[in-house]
Design a protein around this motif. Structure first.
Motif, PDB file in Angstrom:
ATOM      1  N   PHE A   1       0.823  -1.215   0.000  1.00 37.02           N
ATOM      2  CA  PHE A   1       0.000   0.000   0.000  1.00 37.02           C
ATOM      3  C   PHE A   1       0.855   1.261   0.000  1.00 37.02           C
TER       4      PHE A   1
ATOM      5  N   ASN B   1       3.772   1.442  -1.584  1.00 40.80           N
ATOM      6  CA  ASN B   1       4.331   1.545  -2.930  1.00 40.80           C
ATOM      7  C   ASN B   1       3.310   2.013  -3.965  1.00 40.80           C
ATOM      8  N   ILE B   2       2.060   1.565  -3.840  1.00 41.86           N
ATOM      9  CA  ILE B   2       1.110   2.005  -4.860  1.00 41.86           C
ATOM     10  C   ILE B   2       0.764   3.484  -4.699  1.00 41.86           C
ATOM     11  N   PHE B   3       1.103   4.060  -3.561  1.00 46.09           N
ATOM     12  CA  PHE B   3       0.918   5.505  -3.410  1.00 46.09           C
ATOM     13  C   PHE B   3       2.245   6.240  -3.628  1.00 46.09           C
TER      14      PHE B   3
END
Lengths: 372, 300
Positions: free
Chosen positions: B104, B106-108
């Motif tokens: 979570f 990394n996806i941000f």
């Protein structure tokens, strides 16, 4: 790490930790390729023949010997009672009845013609029609044999007879495994690819993780690609396992190049995975996704030209086979494996499948909505 | 303007016959940095409101903005700036605690290291289990992990949909303490709960029932606005007692309240006469009392 990389590493981790997927990928090809080609045999053997012989002559016995010597027929009963023969058919013990009338030999000698009766049990259509045809063939041969024999003394007049010999191009031994195994490999790829992707996005819906993904800034195409690529890789792994088995167990080595098949398979997998994704964006539960993909696969497989010949289908059914990606891959696979076709020979099929892949995946990306 | 603004939002779901109104003309403003509690029973429309604010759902009418961004137009930007913790545990159960958090982050486009200070307090409680798969955690720990994941990208606004439902009393208390410390960081927090006792821990609360906002105020003001005398009554035969209370002229309404019954008296009415073995005392209204009384006035 890029966003796609983040998603991919997560997907691969999840796949590796799912024992069901790993088992499916390694065990399914092995079982299917070992069992199916040996069972799905187009040659009909062991046709059960019931003989009703009213004649009991030397000629009738010779005819029966001839028939049983071919190995295709199993004489399960021999008698002179018609009712007994009918009972055998009613009980499904016999597939065919051959009835030799009284005075069969005498009529043939005196009047130069005799009649035989052939009754076929049409419950199992394939066995019945093929068995009937075989037997007819045998009788014709027998007829020719005795004619030449009896005419032998008259050496001046040679009998006319046309004999046909044939060669099987591309598959000289007419080994049906050579065309079944590549076909089954296609089905395998289709089943593994579509099922796994179909339940994948739905799984995220069911456990609620899709909510978290949807509120994140992940782009739609990143998400879809993240789902597609792992299964694309797995599909190629399955194909490789399949080729290994085909080579080791059946000694099948494609006449054409492996890479021709891999290039085609790579594009073909995109179509199948895209369909799986499409199914999963429209389904709410894994069960729904499974049933829908099962339904689509069933039609694709049965109309793919592996089990039934497309040329003998009615016109409307041929149209369905034309939109069936399985048809194209089976066709290409056989051409490469048996005929040694190269990429240039299959450009038409390749471009159709490529167009298909773009269409299906475009739809999958469009229909996946992050908000409602 | 930052914080959350909701203007006249309505949303209904189609049913086989007609439609189910989930939200009716909701008006609400939450200033930046407030800990706002949305209190209401199941099916009141809390989750629908959350889903609209987190850009997962489009309203039928009305507009809303989060951090000054419109939920329909600027949804991509909102998704970068808010943290959402859905009511259901929705992390990857087959990934470990650490892997979930990293994913979570990394996806941000951030890392756990960068915002560690924000989640330190929550995360240190689950850090010993960082190699454990999320599916194997207890309920309270799952919630803490979910909160960590919702916080890891340093959101300006945090949406927590029933974070304490199904969590034990100790974990609930800890959880609320965490929320209050997050508020100190300047994060706007909107939290929903069906538990009335948690209302007093919020800066302001909104009482929602059947899609309508019945009242929005600080817990203290809500209690002050109750404006009627409230009695707490206990006796040997509680069921009989409740019927008795409900039948009295001077009692506006009466309802069970824990091991007591609460009876609201009519204006200027006095204590009803009751047998000696029945314990009666005047009490301060709770948020639950306010909720029940608001519910009655709304029902007409």
């Amino acid at each position: 790490m890029s966003k796609l990389g983040v998603i991919l590493s997560k997907e691969f981790r999840q796949i590796i930790r799912n024992p069901a997927i790993i088992r499916l990928i390694f065990i399914m090809p092995v079982i299917q390729l070992l069992v199916l080609p040996n069972a799905a045999d187009y040659e009909i053997k062991n046709i059960n023949l019931q003989v009703t012989d009213h004649d009991h002559s030397a000629l009738s016995r010779r005819l029966i010997d001839n028939i049983s010597a071919t190995g295709y027929f199993k004489v399960i009963g021999y008698g002179s009672d018609r009712n007994q023969a009918m009972v055998a058919i009613e009980k499904d013990k016999a597939d065919l009845i051959l009835e030799i009338p009284h005075n069969f030999e005498r009529d043939l000698i005196r009047e130069e013609s005799a009649r035989l009766m052939l009754a076929v049990n049409a419950i199992n259509g394939v066995k019945a029609s093929l068995g009937g045809a075989y037997l007819n063939n045998l009788l014709r041969q027998f007829n020719g044999d005795i004619r030449t024999e009896w005419l032998q003394p008259d050496r001046l007049q040679k009998p006319f007879s046309i004999t046909t010999t044939f060669t099987n191009w591309f598959n000289p031994g007419m080994n049906y495994k050579y065309f079944m195994v590549p076909g089954i490999l296609v089905l395998l790829l289709t089943m593994v690819g579509m099922n796994l992707t179909a339940i994948n996005i739905v799984r995220e819906k069911e456990i609620g993780t899709i909510e978290q993904i949807n509120v994140s800034p992940i782009k739609k195409h990143h998400f879809i690609l993240g789902k597609l690529i792992p299964f694309w890789v797995l599909g190629l792994v399955v194909l490789t396992i399949g080729f290994l088995i085909a080579r080791l167990v059946y000694g099948i080595v494609p006449l054409g190049a492996y890479w021709t098949i891999y290039v085609f398979a790579a594009v073909y997998l995109l179509v199948i995975l895209g369909m799986g994704l499409l199914v999963s964006t429209f389904s709410a539960t894994q069960q729904q996704a499974m049933l829908v993909s099962f339904f689509i696969m069933m039609i694709f497989i049965l109309m793919g030209g592996l089990y039934t010949s497309i040329d003998s289908m009615p016109e409307w059914a041929k149209w369905i086979t034309r939109i069936n990606p399985v048809t194209y891959f089976i066709e290409v696979m056989r051409r490469v494996v048996l005929k040694g076709a190269n990429l240039g020979d299959v450009t038409k099929e390749l471009s159709i499948i490529l167009g298909y892949a773009l269409l299906v995946n475009g739809l999958a990306i469009l229909s996946y909505r992050k908000r409602s | 303007m930052n914080g959350i603004t909701i203007n006249n939002i309505s949303k209904s779901y189609p049913l086989k016959k007609g439609k189910q109104e989930a939200l009716k003309n909701i008006e609400l403003t939450i200033p930046e940095g407030e800990l706002f509690g949305l209190i209401g029973p199941d099916g009141a429309g809390k989750t629908t409101l959350f889903r609209i604010l987190t850009t997962l759902l489009l309203p039928d009418s009305g507009t809303a903005s989060v951090n000054g961004l419109d939920t329909t137009k600027d949804f991509m930007q909102i998704r970068k700036e808010v943290g959402y913790m859905p009511g259901r545990f929705s992390l990857y159960t087959d990934l470990t605690v650490e892997e979930n958090l990293n994913f979570f982050a990394n996806i941000f486009n951030t890392s756990v290291k960068e915002n560690y200070h924000l989640i330190k307090e929550v995360y240190k409680m689950i850090e010993p289990f960082k190699k454990v798969r999320a599916g194997k955690l207890s309920g309270g720990m799952k919630q803490k992990l979910a909160l960590s994941c919702a916080l890891i990208h340093k959101p300006k606004t945090l949406f927590l949909d029933e974070p304490t439902t199904g969590v034990d009393a100790v974990s609930r208390k800890e959880f609320w303490e965490l929320l209050r410390s997050l508020r100190a960081e300047g994060i706007t927090i909107m939290v929903s709960t069906p538990y009335m006792d948690e209302a007093s821990l919020c800066d302001r609360v909104g009482l929602i029932q059947q899609g309508s906002m019945m009242g929005v105020d600080t817990p203290q003001h809500l209690r002050n606005a109750f404006g009627k005398k409230l009695l707490s009554v206990k006796g040997p035969d509680m069921l009989q007692l409740l019927r008795q209370l409900q039948a009295m002229d001077t009692v506006e309404h009466a309802y069970p309240f824990g091991e007591y019954h609460h009876a609201v008296l009519k204006d200027a009415a006095f204590l009803p006469e009751l047998p000696a073995n029945i314990e009666v005392k005047e009490v301060e209204p709770d948020i639950e009392d306010c909720f029940i009384s608001l519910m009655r006035t709304h029902a007409g």
